[in-house]
Design a protein around this motif. Structure first.
Motif, PDB file in Angstrom:
ATOM      1  N   ARG A  76      20.024 -34.006   5.408  1.00 31.66           N
ATOM      2  CA  ARG A  76      19.084 -34.444   6.539  1.00 31.66           C
ATOM      3  C   ARG A  76      19.357 -33.482   7.677  1.00 31.66           C
ATOM      4  NH1 ARG A  76      14.225 -37.329   5.603  1.00 31.66           N
ATOM      5  NH2 ARG A  76      14.582 -38.873   4.019  1.00 31.66           N
ATOM      6  N   LEU A  84      30.477 -45.247  10.023  1.00 26.51           N
ATOM      7  CA  LEU A  84      29.328 -45.234   8.779  1.00 26.51           C
ATOM      8  C   LEU A  84      29.604 -44.037   7.915  1.00 26.51           C
ATOM      9  CD1 LEU A  84      27.116 -46.849   7.395  1.00 26.51           C
ATOM     10  CD2 LEU A  84      25.640 -45.328   8.897  1.00 26.51           C
ATOM     11  N   SER A 135      32.925 -42.880   3.985  1.00 27.64           N
ATOM     12  CA  SER A 135      31.840 -42.669   3.112  1.00 27.64           C
ATOM     13  C   SER A 135      32.058 -41.743   1.712  1.00 27.64           C
ATOM     14  CB  SER A 135      30.748 -42.048   4.031  1.00 27.64           C
ATOM     15  OG  SER A 135      30.936 -40.863   4.436  1.00 27.64           O
ATOM     16  N   VAL A 177      23.160 -57.676  -0.398  1.00 27.79           N
ATOM     17  CA  VAL A 177      22.425 -57.392   0.842  1.00 27.79           C
ATOM     18  C   VAL A 177      23.149 -56.065   1.520  1.00 27.79           C
ATOM     19  CG1 VAL A 177      21.591 -57.807   3.156  1.00 27.79           C
ATOM     20  CG2 VAL A 177      21.612 -59.612   1.428  1.00 27.79           C
ATOM     21  N   ALA A 178      24.553 -55.957   1.767  1.00 28.98           N
ATOM     22  CA  ALA A 178      25.092 -54.912   1.997  1.00 28.98           C
ATOM     23  C   ALA A 178      25.070 -53.703   1.157  1.00 28.98           C
ATOM     24  CB  ALA A 178      26.778 -55.242   2.405  1.00 28.98           C
ATOM     25  N   ASP A 231      22.646 -53.076  -0.967  1.00 30.46           N
ATOM     26  CA  ASP A 231      21.229 -52.523  -1.000  1.00 30.46           C
ATOM     27  C   ASP A 231      21.047 -51.746   0.277  1.00 30.46           C
ATOM     28  OD1 ASP A 231      20.104 -53.403  -3.320  1.00 30.46           O
ATOM     29  OD2 ASP A 231      19.152 -54.987  -2.365  1.00 30.46           O
ATOM     30  N   LEU A 232      21.764 -52.160   1.311  1.00 30.15           N
ATOM     31  CA  LEU A 232      21.867 -51.361   2.811  1.00 30.15           C
ATOM     32  C   LEU A 232      22.374 -49.934   2.544  1.00 30.15           C
ATOM     33  CD1 LEU A 232      21.283 -51.066   5.700  1.00 30.15           C
ATOM     34  CD2 LEU A 232      23.516 -52.390   6.010  1.00 30.15           C
ATOM     35  N   LEU A 233      23.537 -49.755   1.931  1.00 31.33           N
ATOM     36  CA  LEU A 233      24.298 -48.754   1.637  1.00 31.33           C
ATOM     37  C   LEU A 233      23.410 -47.875   0.928  1.00 31.33           C
ATOM     38  CD1 LEU A 233      27.230 -47.583   2.319  1.00 31.33           C
ATOM     39  CD2 LEU A 233      28.034 -48.153   0.170  1.00 31.33           C
ATOM     40  N   THR A 260      20.114 -47.752   0.733  1.00 33.73           N
ATOM     41  CA  THR A 260      19.364 -47.374   1.491  1.00 33.73           C
ATOM     42  C   THR A 260      19.666 -46.001   2.373  1.00 33.73           C
ATOM     43  OG1 THR A 260      18.148 -49.241   1.311  1.00 33.73           O
ATOM     44  CG2 THR A 260      17.500 -47.985   3.082  1.00 33.73           C
ATOM     45  N   VAL A 261      20.684 -46.349   2.829  1.00 27.60           N
ATOM     46  CA  VAL A 261      21.451 -45.112   3.739  1.00 27.60           C
ATOM     47  C   VAL A 261      21.919 -44.051   2.962  1.00 27.60           C
ATOM     48  CG1 VAL A 261      23.684 -44.561   5.148  1.00 27.60           C
ATOM     49  CG2 VAL A 261      22.535 -46.637   5.578  1.00 27.60           C
ATOM     50  N   HIS A 297      18.394 -42.202   2.375  1.00 27.00           N
ATOM     51  CA  HIS A 297      17.704 -41.638   3.399  1.00 27.00           C
ATOM     52  C   HIS A 297      18.598 -40.348   3.674  1.00 27.00           C
ATOM     53  CE1 HIS A 297      16.179 -40.948   7.271  1.00 27.00           C
ATOM     54  NE2 HIS A 297      17.378 -40.609   7.811  1.00 27.00           N
ATOM     55  N   LEU A 298      19.949 -40.330   3.593  1.00 30.62           N
ATOM     56  CA  LEU A 298      20.469 -39.033   3.988  1.00 30.62           C
ATOM     57  C   LEU A 298      20.531 -38.109   2.965  1.00 30.62           C
ATOM     58  CD1 LEU A 298      23.557 -40.714   6.049  1.00 30.62           C
ATOM     59  CD2 LEU A 298      21.551 -39.286   6.886  1.00 30.62           C
ATOM     60  N   LEU A 317      31.475 -44.366  -4.866  1.00 28.60           N
ATOM     61  CA  LEU A 317      31.519 -45.377  -3.752  1.00 28.60           C
ATOM     62  C   LEU A 317      30.290 -46.306  -4.022  1.00 28.60           C
ATOM     63  CD1 LEU A 317      32.431 -46.738  -1.041  1.00 28.60           C
ATOM     64  CD2 LEU A 317      30.891 -45.002   0.102  1.00 28.60           C
TER      65      LEU A 317
END
Lengths: 521, 521
Positions: free
Chosen positions: B238, B258, B262, B496-497, B499-501, B503-504, B507-508, B519
């Protein structure tokens, strides 16, 4: 009613209670009258007289919220709503004084525990009701004033207990709504302390410290609040996040750090596990005088980088030192440095640090100067009230930078503020949080209010924000972003990070209910 | 060819060069033969003899990559590809020895700078070519073996310089591909040190430290690598992220955290700005003996919590102490503790710490025991090679936990490993990274290889991972997640975490090219 403030006006249009109000010292008052055009304001409208439109939430929503937390914990009375309409920035206080709080919530919701917070978020997500989490209400950056109509405030005041203490690991799990003084009291019963003492200490809460990445006056010794957090629980519209199984881990990114500093926009932090320490057996504070801010900065940097590290280390510039001296009757000139030491046996550290300070040109002012600072460590926001009453305008802002750029950041921000307030302003500065690689810079501005004090301040604050970003510093070291710093925050982290943050927000809060308009650019 | 390893077999099927290989001490060899069924393996297939299918990338893709980095930096020769097919876990080495690397890249791409990394990511995103970032290639958790066919490796070996040094702020900006020893050398020319000395030091790179949240042997004094990073630059599909304008900030979540950890899944870190310190004038290491691991843990906790804090602090359990003594000819019994001190004048600290250690039952073994540890501080992976050659199987794993649960975590992981390896195994343990609230635990397992050593190890490793998670500890303190820890990582951070990861990540890295299968659960 079991709420803070409604009866006593505590925190309405002023910092703390009327009983705790401080008088402006005569010397300071005279000095101000010489340089500023003071315009005393009309008396503040009492909280009980603030008129708000009635709550406009659907009964269906209210019923669902009552079902989630119990009837008596969905409060729609005007005083409770007005008190939670904003934080404690000077513009907030000025609007409150006029009886016109910015944007009051429709209701104040008081969940009892994590499960009830989750239930409230479920209701609000399903119904599209914006939610502002509320701890101590001490935000000075517009962190409690969403860019959304018809929001509710989720007051965490009932999540106010110590969940557990682990004396072997030296950790404690604290609920988010626990006020800092109460946390201190409960931990002290175990012989422990958090050591987190920001200026907002008397009213701020544990969850607020976490959500804003707070930093306390003793940060040189105890670290920042985000350093202290080993685990946290967050209620999000997507469900619960609980992270932190060890002091440190290489298990992926440190996701704790994504919620710390998220200012209620990604979820509501309901408890944190924090590192605690034994109550210090000894505490000693002393003052030092340096010829100039530059000479003091060299000494402060030396202690921050090579030690011995005091627990409290702060250096006022020439103007702040002069104003402080005018208040106290002293007038030593130069710059005042305060060094505080807490621990089992502080004197070897204090003596070694004294050697460093003396070698850098410091002149010892003794323990009384230190004690004076301790006695007045929470005074500044009360003095702001006194200044406003006296007809001045007073507000603060802060930043942090690396040591090599700090002097330039200091000069540029000062110059920007003075340029933006050409008819006279006092700009006081100090360093109060030090690191090996840099430090914070804190500015207090006192100026004539003029006919439009809030508009005037916005212009000056914008000039300072521009100067901070242009000088390569961060837009905030410990106040947070809120609504007020959003534009500079976006520049600071850049477009790709802004988009990333928006994506994280959209994922965790698909209905966009969490503190809309706060933090996320 | 200007590449590490292809000519000399460095890092092929062994740790480091053949010249640096260590012999297994006679005492250790005899002890092993008594308890294990040793099965010496066939000789390792030399790197030059490894057969790989030809590169199958489209010429269009290869041309675009050549356009991005220059013809000579798109390498498709088999040795270069085979050498980068995996990291340095024991299963990796065993597969390499057989000449069957797990999944070799189609090509090795060597960008010169950040802009070329961005260009490579653009090509690979557009063409859907998976990308594995490569630093020192020392992952022991499958961090270099993607779950994707036809990937390329982006070797950061040409990003190997010090970008800038700020001696006032004590920071340095280092490129990601800079090997740790070279970083040390370049910083030493400025009188500075990073102080980051993990066991992988001889081969690991700065970017690898950042991407995996590495922790070094001197972490008690210098902190973890993620503590040292004040700013970083990341190339993502991105665009570029550059974060970090101050030592600390309250400007939103700490997004640096973050990207640290990673593991190449969210972007490629191209440089980091790190806190550096003056080269220590003095360095002193000493050994201590404790009656039991429990007694030693009490002493270590006391130093970690109340100080004085050594720079290096590690405690071996009874078995590790015994095996080490068998190697060195000493046989003191009990548990060996190593305390190291670096600084301008270390003796006051060392003396004060000695008082604490003695008060907790420690018996001083003197500086020679400390020097012996210093001389052999990087030996363990070479000894693993010697063990494999001698016909044993050896591997390590690690975790971290709070002090109050550490003894239980230690017992449960040991028991799980011994249960899973019923025909005889040595399980050695130590603590090597301490915090106020807890510590790491590191296990070395030496066992008979049996007919299927990799399958056998997977079973034992899974039992240990289950025990770690069940005991509430983290699946990794400093090795990282890679491919090997993904399932436990998912349990550790929760749905939840996870799914968040995801999503991140989406996105990137919308094309999903960055280290797929590593990971992110």
């Amino acid at each position: 009613m079991d709420e803070r403030g409604e009866a006593s006006d505590t925190g309405w249009a002023r910092w703390g209670t009327a009983q705790a109000a401080r008088e402006l010292p005569d010397g300071a008052r005279k000095l101000l009258a010489q340089v500023l055009d003071l315009t005393p304001p009309p008396p503040a409208v009492p909280l009980a007289e603030v008129a708000l439109p009635d709550c406009e939430l659907d009964e269906v929503v209210l019923d669902a919220l009552r079902h989630a937390v119990g009837d008596e914990h969905v409060v729609t009375a005007a005083p409770a709503r007005a008190r939670r309409a904003s934080g404690m920035s000077t513009p907030d206080l000025l609007r409150d004084r006029l009886g016109r709080p910015t944007l009051a919530p429709q209701a104040v919701i008081r969940p009892a525990d994590h499960a009830e917070v989750v239930a409230v978020l479920d209701v609000c997500s399903a119904r599209g009701v914006p939610v502002v989490p509320f701890g101590g209400g001490t935000s000075v950056v517009g962190g409690l004033t969403p860019a959304a109509a018809r929001h509710v405030t989720v007051d965490l005041c009932r999540l106010d207990d110590v969940v557990s203490v682990d004396p072997v690991s030296r950790t404690a799990t604290l609920q988010a709504g626990l006020p800092a003084p109460r946390a201190a009291q409960l931990l002290a019963a175990h012989g422990l302390t958090l050591g987190h003492v920001p200026q907002s200490y008397e009213y701020a809460t544990i969850g607020g410290f976490a959500a804003t990445r707070s930093s306390g006056q003793a940060s040189a010794g105890y670290g920042r609040f985000d350093d202290m957090v080993t685990a946290l629980t967050v209620a999000t519209p997507r469900g619960t996040v609980r992270i932190g199984r060890a002091p440190a881990s290489a298990a992926g990114p440190d996701l704790r750090q994504l919620f710390l500093g998220s200012e209620g926009t990604l979820g509501i932090i309901t408890d944190v596990t924090v590192r605690v320490r034994p109550l210090p057996a000894q505490s000693h504070h002393e003052g030092w005088r340096f010829e100039s801010f530059a000479a003091g900065l060299d000494a402060v940097r030396r202690l921050a980088q090579d030690g011995p590290r005091p627990t409290v280390l702060r250096l006022s510039d020439e103007i702040e030192t002069m104003i402080g001296a005018a208040g106290s009757g002293r007038s030593d000139g130069g710059c005042l440095l305060i060094a505080g030491y807490e621990g089992a046996d502080v004197h070897p550290t204090a003596e070694a640090a004294a050697g460093v300070l003396a070698a850098h040109g410091g002149v010892p002012l003794g323990a009384e100067a230190g004690q004076q600072w301790v006695r007045h460590r929470f005074d500044a926001p009360y003095l702001r009230d006194a200044l406003l009453e006296a007809g001045a305008f007073a507000e603060t802002l802060e930043t942090a930078a690396y040591w090599s750029t700090l002097p330039q950041v200091y000069q540029r921000v000062r110059a920007a503020l003075l340029d933006a307030l050409p008819d006279g302003a006092l700009v006081l500065g100090h360093v109060s949080h030090v690191y090996e690689t840099g430090a914070s810079l804190y500015f207090t501005v006192i100026c004539s209010p003029g006919p439009d004090p809030i508009g005037r301040w916005h212009t000056a604050k914008a000039a300072a924000g521009d100067a901070i970003i242009a000088a390569g510093a961060t837009i905030t070291h410990h106040h947070g972003v809120g609504a007020d710093h959003r534009q500079w925050y976006a520049t600071e982290i850049g477009d790709v990070a802004v988009d990333l943050l928006r994506t994280v927000k959209r994922h965790l809060d698909p209905a966009g209910i969490l503190n809309p308009g706060i933090l996320v650019p």
